[in-house]
Design a protein around this motif. Structure first.
Motif, PDB file in Angstrom:
ATOM      1  N   ASP A  12       0.830  -1.211   0.000  1.00 50.78           N
ATOM      2  CA  ASP A  12       0.000   0.000   0.000  1.00 50.78           C
ATOM      3  C   ASP A  12       0.865   1.263   0.000  1.00 50.78           C
ATOM      4  O   ASP A  12       1.853   1.342   0.738  1.00 50.78           O
ATOM      5  CB  ASP A  12      -0.882  -0.017   1.267  1.00 50.78           C
ATOM      6  N   THR A  13       0.507   2.245  -0.834  1.00 44.03           N
ATOM      7  CA  THR A  13       1.121   3.588  -0.784  1.00 44.03           C
ATOM      8  C   THR A  13       2.576   3.639  -1.254  1.00 44.03           C
ATOM      9  O   THR A  13       3.353   4.481  -0.823  1.00 44.03           O
ATOM     10  CB  THR A  13       1.048   4.177   0.656  1.00 44.03           C
ATOM     11  N   THR A  52      -7.026   3.449  -1.592  1.00 48.88           N
ATOM     12  CA  THR A  52      -6.814   2.010  -1.428  1.00 48.88           C
ATOM     13  C   THR A  52      -7.961   1.151  -1.954  1.00 48.88           C
ATOM     14  O   THR A  52      -7.743   0.258  -2.778  1.00 48.88           O
ATOM     15  CB  THR A  52      -6.610   1.704   0.075  1.00 48.88           C
ATOM     16  N   ASP A 278      -1.035   0.177  -4.759  1.00 51.41           N
ATOM     17  CA  ASP A 278      -2.350   0.723  -5.125  1.00 51.41           C
ATOM     18  C   ASP A 278      -2.304   2.216  -5.467  1.00 51.41           C
ATOM     19  O   ASP A 278      -3.172   2.723  -6.161  1.00 51.41           O
ATOM     20  CB  ASP A 278      -3.372   0.470  -3.999  1.00 51.41           C
ATOM     21  N   HIS A 279      -1.296   2.932  -4.966  1.00 49.61           N
ATOM     22  CA  HIS A 279      -1.142   4.370  -5.237  1.00 49.61           C
ATOM     23  C   HIS A 279       0.152   4.806  -4.576  1.00 49.61           C
ATOM     24  O   HIS A 279       0.746   4.054  -3.792  1.00 49.61           O
ATOM     25  CB  HIS A 279      -2.319   5.196  -4.690  1.00 49.61           C
TER      26      HIS A 279
HETATM   27 ZN   LIG Z   1      -3.708   2.528  -0.211  1.00 54.95          ZN
END
Ligand SMILES: [Zn+2]
Length: 440
Positions: A12-13, A52, A278-279
């Motif tokens: 994530d991130t 997310t 996801d980003h």
């Molecule tokens: Zn995320």
């Protein structure tokens, strides 16, 4: 017959340009860089949302957010009740397709916006939610860096089966809380300067300030970050980046431990590894912290695929998208019957131009569309920052600093019509929207 296993790692991130294999100057990612050398690295992969839940659901369904229906993260409506969308049961997911094809399936996640009830749990035999910022990415008792033994034990137990494993962690998401060594890894004073007042509540005054903020913002990290860090001070922002980079290094070492298990079990030659995010995360490039906007520090994500039936050391420069992961995995597994999706298989991407358009959409922050030359951003609803439409010439202005909308409004119109065409290209059935309330 034994088929190829699949391990999908979704950090994530994680913005792509903070990894060595994407040109970063700090040694954040030796293991991931090595993985890229043994597989195919996609240099320009774009997420379908800077958030997310919609982004991971696009990975899992190969649909744009409008067509999977999870248009936003779990929304807080108070301190004990949160609203969330749930996936239409008619929409298949990567896990449900692999389950139907005889796979053992497990997910080890940090929960939150990949909550199993949103539809992320569908098709999984086992769906672990381990709360805390690092989730299953933990220290063992001997203080050597290891993933928590759960996913590795699950691999050992399922080594003779065909398996699909999904790993997710918030370990590089703020507030960057990996073990101490990694909080000091790149800039030793960063922890003392920022993370102690930010998140460890060392003094009475810090605790009081934190409590007050928490009440004002209902725990919104964006406001908390902004209240402790002076965004006009580059040294503060550099410290945040150093903490973020330390967390990436920590995750990299956890992935090394996972891959050691895969190798030790003799599975590396029959396992597909897909590494993505996801980003990204923004550090004041466009006036904000966290991940709330639609610029490419937030949409450009890593994508590395290592598979026994793919060439090694291949770099692909053309635009690809998170929605393309599902059809690519299914083609690598020779699964031909696939549901209608928006993505395409990336297997031919190393030899021909697929001419893909990257779009991103969220319910509350707006939408973006880009090809190699132009990027158009428009707010769909009122956002955190009310703004006008934006158009960038990515060839001349890759950092998206000079809005040329007023010089080239016809190009903006053209990009908007490309967005609409792409979004509705497959004529998929719109999902039935279901809202659920989660009581914390
Ligand atoms: Zn995320």
């Amino acid at each position: 017959m034994k088929k190829l296993n699949v391990i999908l790692i979704g950090i994530d991130t994680l913005r792509a340009d903070h990894l060595g294999c994407y040109g970063y100057n700090r040694l954040t990612s030796p293991t991931i860089d090595e993985l890229a050398k043994k597989g195919v690295i996609f240099k320009n992969c774009f997420a379908q949302a800077p958030a997310t839940a919609p982004s991971f659901m696009s990975i899992m369904t190969s649909r744009y957010p409008t067509y999977h229906g999870i248009g936003e993260n779990i929304g807080g409506t108070g301190r004990v009740i949160c609203r969330m969308y749930a996936l239409d049961p008619a929409i298949p997911t990567l896990a449900s397709i692999l389950k139907k094809n005889g796979y053992q399936t497990a997910a080890f996640t940090t929960g939150g916006n990949v909550h199993p009830l949103m539809g992320f749990g569908r098709g999984f035999d086992y769906y672990s939610v381990k709360h805390g910022w690092t989730g299953n990415f933990r220290l063992d008792a001997g203080k050597r860096i290891l993933l928590s033994d759960d996913p590795r034990r699950w691999i050992r137990e399922n080594a003779r089966e065909n398996f699909f494993l999904f790993l997710h962690t918030y370990a590089v998401h703020n507030p960057w809380d990996p073990p101490k060594r990694y909080r000091k890894f790149f800039v030793p004073e960063a922890e003392e300067r920022l993370i102690v007042p930010l998140f460890r509540n060392k003094t009475k005054a810090d605790r009081a300030h934190r409590k007050q903020l928490s009440e004002q913002t209902r725990g919104d990290t964006y406001h908390t970050l902004h209240s402790f860090v002076n965004p006009e001070k580059p040294e503060d922002v550099d410290c945040l980046k150093a903490l973020y980079d330390g967390a990436i290094r920590y995750v990299d070492e956890c992935i090394a431990a996972l891959l050691e298990t895969v190798n030790a079990l003799g599975l590396s030659e029959n396992t597909i590894i897909v590494f993505t995010s996801d980003h990204g995360e923004e550090f004041m490039e466009h006036g904000m912290l966290s991940h709330l906007q639609l610029y490419n520090e937030l949409l450009r994500v890593p994508l590395i695929i290592r598979a026994p039936n793919l060439k090694k050391s291949v770099a692909v420069d053309q635009i690809v998208r998170s929605i393309d992961i599902l059809p690519t995995i299914l083609e690598l597994l020779h699964i031909r019957r696939i549901p209608p999706v928006h993505g395409v298989s990336l297997i031919p991407a190393s030899r021909k131009n697929l001419n893909l358009l990257a779009i991103a959409e969220t319910e509350t922050r707006g939408c973006a569309v880009q090809n190699k030359k132009y990027k158009y951003i428009y707010p769909r609803y009122k956002s955190y920052k009310i703004r006008t439409d934006e158009l960038y010439d990515l060839e001349k202005d890759p950092e998206e600093k000079n809005n040329i909308l007023f010089e080239k409004p016809r190009i903006a119109e053209k990009m908007f019509s490309l967005f609409e065409e792409e979004l509705h290209r497959e004529n998929l059935t719109p999902p039935r929207r279901k809202i659920m309330y989660l009581i914390k």
